[in-house]
Motif scaffolding. Sequence first.
Motif, PDB file in Angstrom:
ATOM      1  N   GLY A   1      -3.233   6.491   0.021  1.00 44.44           N
ATOM      2  CA  GLY A   1      -4.483   6.692  -0.712  1.00 44.44           C
ATOM      3  C   GLY A   1      -5.104   5.357  -1.058  1.00 44.44           C
ATOM      4  O   GLY A   1      -5.197   4.469  -0.228  1.00 44.44           O
ATOM      5  N   ASP A   2      -5.492   5.210  -2.303  1.00 50.60           N
ATOM      6  CA  ASP A   2      -6.054   3.938  -2.750  1.00 50.60           C
ATOM      7  C   ASP A   2      -5.108   3.235  -3.720  1.00 50.60           C
ATOM      8  O   ASP A   2      -5.536   2.453  -4.564  1.00 50.60           O
ATOM      9  CB  ASP A   2      -7.431   4.151  -3.368  1.00 50.60           C
ATOM     10  CG  ASP A   2      -7.397   5.071  -4.584  1.00 50.60           C
ATOM     11  OD1 ASP A   2      -6.334   5.654  -4.867  1.00 50.60           O
ATOM     12  OD2 ASP A   2      -8.435   5.208  -5.246  1.00 50.60           O
ATOM     13  N   VAL A   3      -3.804   3.496  -3.592  1.00 47.67           N
ATOM     14  CA  VAL A   3      -2.814   2.945  -4.517  1.00 47.67           C
ATOM     15  C   VAL A   3      -2.073   1.775  -3.879  1.00 47.67           C
ATOM     16  O   VAL A   3      -1.507   1.896  -2.797  1.00 47.67           O
ATOM     17  CB  VAL A   3      -1.797   4.026  -4.957  1.00 47.67           C
ATOM     18  CG1 VAL A   3      -0.750   3.431  -5.877  1.00 47.67           C
ATOM     19  CG2 VAL A   3      -2.508   5.181  -5.618  1.00 47.67           C
ATOM     20  N   MET A   4      -2.112   0.655  -4.584  1.00 48.70           N
ATOM     21  CA  MET A   4      -1.365  -0.532  -4.178  1.00 48.70           C
ATOM     22  C   MET A   4      -0.628  -1.067  -5.396  1.00 48.70           C
ATOM     23  O   MET A   4      -1.135  -0.983  -6.507  1.00 48.70           O
ATOM     24  CB  MET A   4      -2.313  -1.593  -3.621  1.00 48.70           C
ATOM     25  CG  MET A   4      -3.001  -1.177  -2.344  1.00 48.70           C
ATOM     26  SD  MET A   4      -4.120  -2.418  -1.704  1.00 48.70           S
ATOM     27  CE  MET A   4      -2.994  -3.652  -1.163  1.00 48.70           C
TER      28      MET A   4
ATOM     29  N   HIS B   1       0.855  -1.181   0.000  1.00 45.23           N
ATOM     30  CA  HIS B   1       0.000   0.000   0.000  1.00 45.23           C
ATOM     31  C   HIS B   1       0.891   1.231   0.000  1.00 45.23           C
ATOM     32  O   HIS B   1       1.708   1.415   0.908  1.00 45.23           O
ATOM     33  CB  HIS B   1      -0.909  -0.021   1.231  1.00 45.23           C
ATOM     34  CG  HIS B   1      -1.773   1.166   1.338  1.00 45.23           C
ATOM     35  ND1 HIS B   1      -1.610   2.115   2.321  1.00 45.23           N
ATOM     36  CD2 HIS B   1      -2.811   1.607   0.568  1.00 45.23           C
ATOM     37  CE1 HIS B   1      -2.515   3.053   2.160  1.00 45.23           C
ATOM     38  NE2 HIS B   1      -3.252   2.778   1.107  1.00 45.23           N
TER      39      HIS B   1
ATOM     40  N   ASP C   1      -0.352  11.500  -3.255  1.00 50.29           N
ATOM     41  CA  ASP C   1      -0.962  12.543  -2.434  1.00 50.29           C
ATOM     42  C   ASP C   1      -0.352  13.881  -2.840  1.00 50.29           C
ATOM     43  O   ASP C   1       0.846  14.095  -2.658  1.00 50.29           O
ATOM     44  CB  ASP C   1      -0.693  12.263  -0.951  1.00 50.29           C
ATOM     45  CG  ASP C   1      -1.376  13.241  -0.012  1.00 50.29           C
ATOM     46  OD1 ASP C   1      -1.874  14.292  -0.471  1.00 50.29           O
ATOM     47  OD2 ASP C   1      -1.416  12.959   1.198  1.00 50.29           O
TER      48      ASP C   1
END
Length: 85
Positions: A7-10, A4, A48
């Motif tokens: 944010g929503d980034v993996m 991870h 971000d």
Amino acid sequence: MFIHLGGDVMVSSKEVIAIFDLKMKEAADSTQEFLKVAEEEGFVVVVDENESKSFVVTNRKVYFSPISSLTLKKRAGFLEDLDER
């Protein structure tokens, strides 16, 4: 395993080439040139907009993350691998 980046980034840990502290961005001319070309070619993703502490180079993109390089390395298991050697 996935890491991870904030944010929503993996990203898949198999795609990760290197994890750098953002201070490395200024350390060498070659690093600056690499990041400049990556941005010009559209390979840079800023996770971000407010703050970046590290950047992660994968085989597809360069991610600027608000999470410290040390934390990302722990998440990726890189430090455990080094301890075992």
